[in-house]
Design an enzyme around this catalytic site. Structure first.
Site, short mmCIF file in Angstrom:
data_model
loop_
_atom_site.label_atom_id
_atom_site.label_comp_id
_atom_site.label_asym_id
_atom_site.label_seq_id
_atom_site.Cartn_x
_atom_site.Cartn_y
_atom_site.Cartn_z
N GLN A 196 2.42 -5.98 -2.98
CA GLN A 196 3.02 -6.12 -1.24
C GLN A 196 3.79 -5.66 -1.37
O GLN A 196 4.41 -4.15 -1.88
CB GLN A 196 2.71 -7.27 -0.99
CG GLN A 196 1.23 -8.11 -0.86
CD GLN A 196 1.28 -9.52 -2.51
OE1 GLN A 196 2.12 -9.36 -2.92
NE2 GLN A 196 -0.54 -9.04 -2.82
N LYS A 223 2.39 2.44 -5.56
CA LYS A 223 3.27 2.21 -6.08
C LYS A 223 2.94 2.11 -7.46
O LYS A 223 3.77 2.13 -8.78
CB LYS A 223 4.05 0.17 -6.10
CG LYS A 223 4.56 -0.08 -4.95
CD LYS A 223 4.99 -1.59 -4.64
CE LYS A 223 3.91 -2.64 -4.16
NZ LYS A 223 3.06 -1.81 -3.39
N ASP A 240 1.02 -1.27 -0.26
CA ASP A 240 -0.43 -0.04 0.03
C ASP A 240 0.76 1.63 -0.29
O ASP A 240 0.48 2.40 0.58
CB ASP A 240 -0.84 0.08 1.06
CG ASP A 240 -1.86 -1.39 1.15
OD1 ASP A 240 -2.47 -1.55 0.41
OD2 ASP A 240 -2.07 -2.02 2.53
N GLY A 255 -4.11 -4.59 -4.17
CA GLY A 255 -4.04 -3.53 -5.01
C GLY A 255 -3.47 -2.68 -5.45
O GLY A 255 -3.06 -1.96 -4.59
N HIS A 256 -4.12 -2.35 -6.90
CA HIS A 256 -2.89 -1.61 -7.32
C HIS A 256 -4.47 -0.23 -8.00
O HIS A 256 -4.89 -0.02 -8.51
CB HIS A 256 -2.32 -1.57 -8.10
CG HIS A 256 -1.68 -1.71 -7.88
ND1 HIS A 256 -0.24 -1.84 -6.79
CD2 HIS A 256 -1.01 -3.49 -8.76
CE1 HIS A 256 0.70 -3.26 -7.03
NE2 HIS A 256 0.15 -3.97 -7.98
#
Length: 450
Positions: free
Chosen positions: A234, A15, A12, A39-40
Site C-alpha cells: 500500500q 513498488k 499502486d 497487489g504487485h
C-alpha cells in the site's frame, strides 16, 4: 545494509518493479505489513507476474519473508506459490510464526461491514478489497487472533478456534441480524471444519520448512553480512496512523513499520536507505479525498480515462478502475517526512508523455490559509483546494531506448519535471520508471551502493 521501499502516495505506485530490480542485489526480501489486499505486478522479459502476498523478490530467486506485521491468508499464499512453480520458478518463501492468520470468518465479516456502511448512506465505507484484512488486525489488537505458530499445534489451534469462532458467529447473528443456519457462509464459522483445514495448512507449512522466528532469522542474516530489502505494501496515505483516517488500511506501510513488522531493530533499519516510490501522477482505488482528481468537466474525465488506459490503472487485486489526479506535492512532503526518505523513484513518466497540459499541485488553500502538507483530518483534507503550477509537457519517447541510453536521453521537459519534484520535497531522484518492465527503469543511484 538494509533498504526499505515505501509507497509515497495511496498505493499502486509501482513498488514491485523497484523491489524486483533492487531485489537482485538483496539476499532477503521482507514484506513487513499488510496481506493479500496488496497487489504487485512484476514484469520480467515481457512475462507478467501478479502477486498479492508473495514478496516481489521471489521472482528474482531471493529468500522472501512474510514478517510478523503481515496478516496471512494461507489459501492465497499456497495458490501463488503453486502458480509460480507451475511457471518454472522455485520461490523460497518463509512466514513469521508471529504473523496472524486471515481466517474465512474474517473475510465474511469484512464484506458484511462494508455492506452495512454502504447501506446506511453515511458515505463512510472504506472500499476495502473484502479480503478480511481489517477484521484480522482487529483480532490481533484484541488479543484473540490466531497466529501462524498456532497452526503448527492442532490442540492449540482447536483451543483458539473454540474461543474465537462463537464470538464471530454472535456478531453476525446478534449484531448484524443474519441467519447463518441457511447461509452458504456458515462453514466459515464451523469450528470442526476450520480446524481440519487449517491443521492441514499447518502440516504443509511445517513439512516445507516455511515458518521462521522472523526476528532471530533476520538478525542472524544481517550479522552474517546479508543485504536485506524491506517491501512495504500500500502507501503512506493509507497508513492507519499517518494516512487519511478512516479511509486507510489497518497497518503501517510507512518506514517505521519495517522494524516493528519484522523484528529487526529500529537502529539497524534506520541506518539503511529508505526510498519512496512516486507515481508521476496520482491514482486511488476506493473512497477518500483526492484534491487533484480529474473529475470535473468532460475534458478532465477524458484525460483521466486516457491516463488510466495508458498507465493500466486498474487494481491488481480487484480489477477496479483507479481514480486519477495530478501529482500532489503536499502528499509527497508528508510521506518524505514521515518515513525519512533518502531518495525517491519516480514511475510512469512515460504515461504523461504527449499531454496538452501538465499540472502539479504545489500547495493547498484551506479557509484562507496556504498549506504545504496534508491536514491531519479527512474532513479538512476534503475541503482543500489545490494550488497548481503548470509545467512544460514532453513528447512520447522510446522507453527501451531511454532505459538503455540513460537519464540524459529523457526529454528535457521530463528531466525538468523530475528536478522540480526533487527540489520541492528535498529528496534526490534515485530512479525513473519509463515503462513496466524491470529493464525499463533509468537508474541514477543504486541504494545498495550508497
Amino acid at each position: 545494509m538494509t533498504l526499505t521501499i515505501v509507497g509515497s502516495q495511496l498505493g499502486d505506485e509501482g513498488k514491485g518493479a523497484l523491489v524486483d530490480r533492487w531485489g537482485g542485489d538483496a539476499d532477503v526480501v521482507v514484506r513487513y505489513q499488510g496481506g493479500d489486499n496488496a497487489g504487485h505486478t512484476v514484469v520480467e522479459g515481457g512475462t507478467e507476474y501478479k502477486l498479492s502476498l508473495v514478496p516481489s523478490g521471489a521472482v528474482r530467486g531471493t529468500v522472501g519473508i512474510l514478517g510478523n506485521g503481515c496478516v496471512v491468508n494461507p489459501r492465497t499464499l499456497f495458490t501463488e506459490i503453486d502458480d509460480l512453480r507451475e511457471r518454472g520458478l522455485d520461490p523460497d518463501v518463509r512466514v513469521a510464526r508471529r504473523a496472524h492468520v486471515i481466517m474465512p470468518y474474517h473475510r465474511v465479516l469484512d464484506g458484511i461491514e462494508e455492506e452495512v456502511k454502504a447501506d446506511d448512506d453515511a458515505g463512510d465505507e472504506v472500499g476495502t478489497t473484502g479480503r478480511g484484512i481489517g477484521p484480522t488486525y482487529e483480532d490481533k489488537a484484541g488479543r484473540r487472533g490466531i497466529r501462524v505458530a498456532d497452526l503448527l499445534d492442532p490442540d492449540v489451534l482447536r483451543e483458539k478456534l473454540a474461543y474465537a469462532v462463537p464470538q464471530k458467529r454472535a456478531v453476525v447473528e446478534d449484531v448484524y441480524g443474519l441467519d447463518l443456519s441457511s447461509d452458504d457462509r456458515a462453514e466459515a464459522f464451523d469450528v470442526d471444519a476450520l480446524h481440519e483445514e487449517f491443521k492441514r495448512i499447518g502440516e504443509r507449512l511445517d513439512d516445507e520448512g516455511m515458518t521462521v522466528n522472523c526476528s532471530d532469522f533476520l538478525n542472524r542474516r544481517h550479522a552474517a553480512g546479508d543485504e536485506i530489502l524491506f517491501e512495504g505494501a500500500q502507501g503512506t496515505h493509507i497508513d492507519v496512523d499517518h494516512g487519511n483516517y478512516p479511509f486507510v488500511t489497518s497497518s503501517n506501510p510507512t518506514a517505521g513499520g519495517a522494524a516493528v513488522g519484522s523484528g529487526l531493530g529500529v537502529t539497524t533499519v534506520g541506518d539503511g536507505e529508505v526510498v519512496g516510490i512516486v507515481k508521476a501522477y496520482l491514482s486511488r482505488v476506493g473512497s477518500g479525498p483526492l484534491p487533484t482528481e480529474l473529475d470535473g468537466d468532460a475534458d478532465e474525465e477524458a484525460l483521466a480515462d486516457d491516463i488510466r488506459e495508458k498507465g493500466g490503472e486498474f487494481g491488481t487485486v480487484t480489477g477496479r478502475p483507479r481514480r486519477i489526479g495530478w501529482l500532489d506535492l503536499p502528499m509527497l512532503r508528508h510521506a518524505a517526512r514521515v518515513s525519512g526518505f533518502t531518495g525517491v523513484a519516480v514511475n510512469h513518466v512515460d504515461v504523461l508523455a504527449g499531454l496538452d497540459e501538465l499540472k502539479v499541485c504545489t500547495a493547498y488553500e484551506l479557509d484562507g490559509d496556504e498549506l504545504d502538507t496534508v491536514p491531519t483530518t479527512t474532513d479538512r483534507w476534503e475541503r482543500c483546494e489545490p494550488v497548481y503550477e503548470t509545467l512544460d509537457t514532453w513528447d512520447a519517447f522510446d522507453s527501451a531506448a531511454v532505459a538503455e541510453e540513460g537519464y540524459d536521453a529523457l526529454p528535457e521537459a521530463a528531466r525538468e519535471y523530475l528536478a522540480f519534484v526533487a527540489d520541492e520535497i528535498e529528496t534526490p531522484v534515485y530512479a525513473v520508471g519509463v515503462g513496466p518492465d524491470r529493464e525499463e527503469t533509468v537508474e541514477l543511484t543504486n541504494p545498495f551502493d550508497e
